[in-house]
Motif scaffolding. Structure first.
Motif, short mmCIF file in Angstrom:
data_model
loop_
_atom_site.label_atom_id
_atom_site.label_comp_id
_atom_site.label_asym_id
_atom_site.label_seq_id
_atom_site.Cartn_x
_atom_site.Cartn_y
_atom_site.Cartn_z
N TRP A 52 15.89 -1.03 -2.82
CA TRP A 52 15.12 0.01 -2.17
C TRP A 52 16.01 0.63 -1.11
O TRP A 52 16.42 -0.02 -0.16
N VAL A 83 17.95 -4.09 -8.71
CA VAL A 83 17.33 -2.87 -8.21
C VAL A 83 17.14 -3.04 -6.71
O VAL A 83 16.78 -4.12 -6.24
N HIS A 133 10.84 1.45 -6.04
CA HIS A 133 11.84 2.11 -6.88
C HIS A 133 11.15 2.94 -7.97
O HIS A 133 11.52 4.09 -8.22
N ARG A 134 10.14 2.35 -8.60
CA ARG A 134 9.39 3.06 -9.65
C ARG A 134 8.72 4.30 -9.07
O ARG A 134 8.74 5.37 -9.68
N ARG A 135 8.18 4.20 -7.86
CA ARG A 135 7.55 5.34 -7.19
C ARG A 135 8.57 6.43 -6.93
O ARG A 135 8.31 7.62 -7.14
N GLN A 136 9.76 6.04 -6.44
CA GLN A 136 10.81 7.03 -6.15
C GLN A 136 11.28 7.73 -7.41
O GLN A 136 11.51 8.93 -7.41
N VAL A 137 11.41 6.99 -8.51
CA VAL A 137 11.83 7.59 -9.79
C VAL A 137 10.76 8.58 -10.27
O VAL A 137 11.08 9.69 -10.70
N ALA A 138 9.48 8.20 -10.17
CA ALA A 138 8.40 9.09 -10.60
C ALA A 138 8.38 10.37 -9.76
O ALA A 138 8.20 11.47 -10.30
N GLU A 139 8.58 10.24 -8.45
CA GLU A 139 8.61 11.42 -7.59
C GLU A 139 9.80 12.31 -7.92
O GLU A 139 9.67 13.54 -7.95
N ALA A 140 10.95 11.72 -8.18
CA ALA A 140 12.13 12.50 -8.54
C ALA A 140 11.92 13.25 -9.85
O ALA A 140 12.29 14.42 -9.98
N ARG A 141 11.30 12.58 -10.80
CA ARG A 141 11.01 13.24 -12.08
C ARG A 141 10.02 14.38 -11.89
O ARG A 141 10.15 15.43 -12.52
#
Length: 191
Positions: free
Chosen positions: A15, A13, A172-180
């Motif tokens: 960033w 993974v 990465h987890r933050r970016q995925v949550a924001e995208a969702r």
């Protein structure tokens, strides 16, 4: 370090962001200098992680203690911004460039990179703590063929690699949550 370095990087993974960053040719640090770099990097990673972790949920039933901690957090953020501006004004930072980074290495634009095979020092400045760059010694590698070069990190201690992995994973987890959250259909019922 050849294709196995690129594979180790590509399999993890990473960033993806636009960092204030510079990658310069540099002699490989000796053992003493490398130990100092790793110590500084460990401190920078702790500081950046602490400053980037913000409370994202503020419930209506927050206790007075939680509200006081939130106020202290806001004051600390203002103080850090003042320190950042005093220690390293925006004009003193390297330009922002697109960088993909993890504990194995970094992919960044070819422009301005030293030739393949050159020992380098990549310095990444995080917005949360601009005055303290992460200094990453490595070797300039060929990398992908999409206009980006690759720097395989060399000499980082396991604690520094772990710190980078944790930071990258959280981001990465933050970016995925924001995208969702942005992909969810908006409820237009006006309740």
């Amino acid at each position: 370090m050849t294709d196995e370095s690129w594979k180790a990087f590509a399999d993890r993974v990473a960033w993806d962001s636009r960092f204030h960053a510079v990658c310069l040719a540099a002699e490989r640090p000796d053992t003493t200098e490398l130990a100092l770099i790793n110590d500084r990097n460990a401190s920078v990673l702790v500081a950046v992680s602490a400053l980037m972790d913000r409370r994202s949920d503020t419930g209506e039933d927050d206790s007075p203690l939680t509200q006081e901690v939130a106020r202290l957090d806001a004051k600390l953020n203002v103080l850090m911004e003042i320190v950042n501006r005093l220690l390293l004004p925006q004009a003193g930072l390297p330009p922002r460039i697109p960088v993909r980074v993890n504990a194995a290495g970094a992919a960044l634009p070819w422009d301005g990179l030293p030739p393949v095979g050159t020992p380098v020092m990549l310095k990444l400045h995080f917005d949360a703590c601009r005055a303290l760059p992460l200094e990453l010694p490595g070797l300039r590698m060929a990398g992908p063929t999409d206009g980006k070069g690759f720097v395989a990190f060399d000499g980082l201690t396991e604690p520094v690699r772990d710190g980078i992995e944790r930071l990258v994973f959280r981001q990465h987890r933050r970016q995925v949550a924001e995208a969702r959250a942005h992909a969810r259909p908006q409820d237009g019922s006006g309740e």
